[in-house]
Design a protein around this motif. Structure first.
Motif, PDB file in Angstrom:
ATOM      1  N   ALA A 611       0.821  -1.208   0.000  1.00  6.77           N
ATOM      2  CA  ALA A 611       0.000   0.000   0.000  1.00  6.77           C
ATOM      3  C   ALA A 611       0.853   1.256   0.000  1.00  6.77           C
ATOM      4  O   ALA A 611       1.954   1.285   0.556  1.00  6.77           O
ATOM      5  CB  ALA A 611      -0.928   0.004   1.203  1.00  6.77           C
ATOM      6  N   LEU A 612       0.336   2.282  -0.644  1.00  8.46           N
ATOM      7  CA  LEU A 612       0.949   3.610  -0.638  1.00  8.46           C
ATOM      8  C   LEU A 612      -0.093   4.597  -0.131  1.00  8.46           C
ATOM      9  O   LEU A 612      -1.194   4.679  -0.675  1.00  8.46           O
ATOM     10  CB  LEU A 612       1.391   4.009  -2.044  1.00  8.46           C
ATOM     11  CG  LEU A 612       1.838   5.471  -2.215  1.00  8.46           C
ATOM     12  CD1 LEU A 612       3.149   5.726  -1.479  1.00  8.46           C
ATOM     13  CD2 LEU A 612       1.966   5.833  -3.698  1.00  8.46           C
ATOM     14  N   THR A 613       0.230   5.334   0.916  1.00  6.98           N
ATOM     15  CA  THR A 613      -0.671   6.353   1.440  1.00  6.98           C
ATOM     16  C   THR A 613      -0.115   7.729   1.113  1.00  6.98           C
ATOM     17  O   THR A 613       1.064   8.010   1.388  1.00  6.98           O
ATOM     18  CB  THR A 613      -0.847   6.210   2.956  1.00  6.98           C
ATOM     19  OG1 THR A 613      -1.433   4.927   3.237  1.00  6.98           O
ATOM     20  CG2 THR A 613      -1.772   7.295   3.501  1.00  6.98           C
ATOM     21  N   VAL A 614      -0.938   8.555   0.511  1.00  8.76           N
ATOM     22  CA  VAL A 614      -0.540   9.923   0.185  1.00  8.76           C
ATOM     23  C   VAL A 614      -1.595  10.873   0.720  1.00  8.76           C
ATOM     24  O   VAL A 614      -2.757  10.496   0.910  1.00  8.76           O
ATOM     25  CB  VAL A 614      -0.378  10.122  -1.337  1.00  8.76           C
ATOM     26  CG1 VAL A 614       0.684   9.211  -1.907  1.00  8.76           C
ATOM     27  CG2 VAL A 614      -1.705   9.903  -2.055  1.00  8.76           C
ATOM     28  N   ARG A 615      -1.200  12.097   0.972  1.00 11.14           N
ATOM     29  CA  ARG A 615      -2.139  13.146   1.369  1.00 11.14           C
ATOM     30  C   ARG A 615      -2.112  14.227   0.312  1.00 11.14           C
ATOM     31  O   ARG A 615      -1.047  14.744  -0.029  1.00 11.14           O
ATOM     32  CB  ARG A 615      -1.781  13.728   2.737  1.00 11.14           C
ATOM     33  CG  ARG A 615      -2.710  14.873   3.170  1.00 11.14           C
ATOM     34  CD  ARG A 615      -2.424  15.339   4.583  1.00 11.14           C
ATOM     35  NE  ARG A 615      -2.865  14.375   5.566  1.00 11.14           N
ATOM     36  CZ  ARG A 615      -4.092  14.261   6.042  1.00 11.14           C
ATOM     37  NH1 ARG A 615      -5.037  15.091   5.596  1.00 11.14           N
ATOM     38  NH2 ARG A 615      -4.408  13.354   6.934  1.00 11.14           N
TER      39      ARG A 615
END
Length: 722
Positions: A611-615
């Motif tokens: 998973a990749l979490t970005v804001r």
């Protein structure tokens, strides 16, 4: 009615596809709409230990009218209008040992044995029985002759004089003694002292009383007037805070209203509307609970809880009824979700009960869960009741309800128990419906409903299909997002109402299968995790071109992949044959989690990538702040408006002001979550004391009731921050 044991499971031929009528098209997408299904939706009130153990019942509620007035020290309840307003002792094994060994102690101990979480009711009404032993709310000797008396205790009347008028002016102390926050704390301290806190295996949930908007009927001997909004708020503040003081890890539920009207009104009805901002009671109540947390730093309401009983004639009856009633029972489940369904009762409104509650929460107290701690579609003894119950449980999971408990529990041999078994023990060995919702749709849910989920323990796809019609149907089931397999088939139907039958296996291709569904049946397809060799998971995606509303994702190629599916927070966000995808339509300053799956030519998907979490970036399109208004309700002469102010800058603000021009004839009647002043045709709203601080990207909301008609009005509000 016998319960089918594992040793007696048989294989029988399915309905004849050649003679079945065409059914609606069904479709399943394993990769779409993926959200957790709360196990707590499969709860009951007062289930037997046998049934609770078999179903591994997740929640057991101890509730109802009698639990409003319960004294744990004497182990007795007042049965209210259900039974002559009498104090009645529980069958306590050893009264001298009380409060040890009370009915609530024994209930929790039984729930521990069955692995069920306890949900107890605590009183907000302010009264509990005054002593052990029988006492009457309306003594005939004291208050005169009455229309009906208890044949076993003839001095206990129903509080109605022979001429049909209610006895008034009675003394609540005839049966009860005052009990407030200290009583609740003492009881919970007793429970935590014996069983630990909620976090440590003790009582997990507390209902903040039971149907307080009916106290003027059910408990009129101590609360003859309806409970208004302000009273309910203040009592909730008092008792909710007491629960959290005694056990901070426990979860609370309120206001535990009696039905759909509880979302709209307090116990005083329309007359009380000015006291709750002129808006629906549920909106105001949730905003008040949010205000308490913001002022005190303690959440005293964890679940927005209301009951629902179908008001259509005969639907919630214990009898199945005639053919028309049975059809109505199956149709009426639409009131739980369908925005087009007009309730076929005196309500005559589009209820959409679960989405309505969730919308109220989202507008007024985000993060609050939703519960229905009493409901019943009746007909426990009939297959028709089982069909309705299976449909209801599927709706609960699909619509994202967090907790539900059936009133009351069926016996182990009733068909409605088999509806629960289809979700909790379909094979007699603890086989369960999945715990992650997937997309499953029907082109005609009045005829055939379908609910889909993936099971975490083994990756199986589970599909629950309910044929509500009186004839056999054949429906195509289009499948996407997984490969071929062989489904186990379990069915409950009128063909063999004694239990669940293990049918012949069903072949499933990568594109689906054809389901032949017997009349009046519940069918579960359990499709094992696809063991066909799949593509490996792609490598971790990376992000570029990050903006306030979009991001570009890239990932390493996978040999043999025909294309790739990008998932955002568990649901598909796009599909591409390349190794790059621009995702748009995102919200500013919001965190998103992305994964990527590789798909082969047959349509089988790989496991997800890391998973990749970005804001996303804050929206810099404006400076300072932006304001927006939405009309959320309208009635003759007035309408409701929601105002949202958002900090679009890069620094925090300590207060906000918004202004909007009013059309001719408009005026402000009410404001909540803000303070309004009007100069000429301009209304200026300033923050309340608790919602003025706005970090970059944060927002605050206020509600308003305006006199006038919004037709043709196009306001352009402005705002500023300090």
């Amino acid at each position: 009615m016998a319960v089918l044991a594992v040793s007696t499971v048989v294989t029988v031929a399915p309905a004849d596809a050649a003679t079945a009528a065409p059914g609606p098209d069904l479709a399943v997408d394993v990769l779409a709409d993926r959200q957790p299904i709360s196990e707590d939706i499969y709860g009951m009130n007062f289930a037997s230990e046998e049934l609770a153990a078999e179903l591994r019942l997740p929640v057991q509620r101890w509730g109802g009218n009698s639990t409003t007035r319960y004294n744990f020290r004497f182990d007795n309840t007042n049965r209210a209008s259900d039974w002559y307003f009498e104090n009645i002792d529980e069958a306590t094994p050893d009264p001298a040992a009380l409060p040890d060994g009370s009915v609530t102690d024994l209930t929790h101990e039984r729930n521990v044995r069955t692995g069920s979480k306890s949900l107890f009711t605590v009183p907000l009404i302010g009264w509990v029985p005054k002593a052990r032993g029988k006492a009457c709310g309306f003594s005939v000797a004291k208050y005169g002759p009455q229309q009906s008396t208890d044949s076993w205790a003839p001095d206990c009347g129903n509080g109605v004089r022979p001429d049909g008028t209610n006895v008034t002016g009675n003394d609540p102390h005839d049966t009860s003694v005052e009990a407030g926050a200290q009583y609740v704390e003492d009881w919970i301290h007793h429970l935590t002292g014996k069983y630990g806190t909620a976090a440590g295996g003790g009582v997990r949930y507390y209902d903040l009383d039971n149907e307080p908007d009916l106290w003027q009927h059910t408990h009129r001997d101590v609360h003859p007037q309806g409970a208004g909004a302000v009273e309910l708020r203040d009592r909730t503040y008092d008792i909710g805070a007491a629960v959290k003081a005694a056990d901070p890890s426990a979860k609370t539920m309120g206001p535990v209203g009696w039905g759909y009207m509880s979302l709209l009104h307090s116990g005083l009805g329309d007359a009380d509307r000015p006291n709750h901002g002129g808006v629906d009671f549920g909106e105001w109540y949730l905003a008040q609970m949010r205000a308490y947390e913001q002022q005190h730093g303690v959440r005293i309401l964890d679940y927005y809880d209301n009951h629902i009983y179908p008001q259509q004639s005969g639907v919630s009856s214990s009898d199945a009824g005639d053919a028309g009633t049975q059809a109505l029972r199956l149709r009426s489940t639409r009131q739980l979700w369908d925005p087009t369904y007009v309730d076929e009762s005196w309500i005559n409104d589009k209820i959409r009960f679960i989405p309505r509650m969730k919308d109220m929460v989202a507008r007024n107290y985000p993060g609050t869960k939703t519960a229905i701690t009493e409901y019943s579609w009746g007909a426990f003894d009939s297959v028709n009741g089982a069909l309705a119950q299976a449909d209801v449980l599927g709706i609960f999971g699909r619509e994202g309800l967090d907790l539900a408990t059936l009133w009351t529990a069926p016996s182990a041999g009733q068909p409605v128990a088999d509806a629960f078994r289809m979700y909790r023990d379909y094979d007699g060995r603890g086989g369960r419906f999945g715990d992650t919702r997937i997309r499953a749709t029907s082109t005609d849910q009045d005829k055939v409903s379908i609910y889909g989920a993936e099971r975490a323990t083994d990756g199986a796809t589970t599909l629950m299909v309910v044929n509500k019609t009186g004839g056999d149907l054949t429906s195509p089931v289009a499948m996407s997002g997984r490969g071929a397999g062989t489904a186990q088939v379990y069915r409950y139907s009128g063909a063999d109402p004694t239990g669940i039958v293990h049918e012949a296996d069903q072949a499933v291709s990568a594109t689906g299968f054809t389901a032949t569904l017997p009349a009046g049946s519940i069918t579960l397809y359990v499709i094992p995790k696809d063991d066909t060799p799949t593509l490996p998971a792609p490598g971790a995606p990376t992000a570029s071109d990050l903006t306030a509303t979009g991001v570009t994702l890239s990932w390493p190629a996978v040999t043999g992949a025909a294309d790739y599916t990008v998932e955002r927070d568990g649901s598909p966000a796009g599909r591409t044959a390349t190794t790059t995808l621009a995702v748009t339509g995102l919200k500013p300053d919001t965190a998103y989690t992305f994964t990527v799956r590789a798909n082969n030519a047959a349509g089988t998907s790989s496991p997800p990538s890391p998973a990749l979490t970005v804001r996303t970036k804050p929206d810099q399109s404006g400076t300072g702040c932006t304001a927006a208004v939405t009309v959320t309700g309208k009635w003759p002469g007035q309408f409701q408006l929601d105002l949202t102010v958002r900090n679009r800058g890069t620094t925090s603000g300590t207060g906000w002001t918004a202004s909007l021009g009013l059309a001719g004839g408009m005026s402000v009647a009410q404001t909540w979550n803000g303070v309004t002043t009007t100069t000429g045709t301009t209304a200026t709203v300033r923050n309340a004391s608790w919602n003025g601080a706005l970090a970059p990207g944060a927002f605050a909301t206020a509600g308003m009731i305006l006199n006038g008609d919004p037709a043709g009005w196009t306001p352009t509000p402005t705002c500023s921050l300090t």
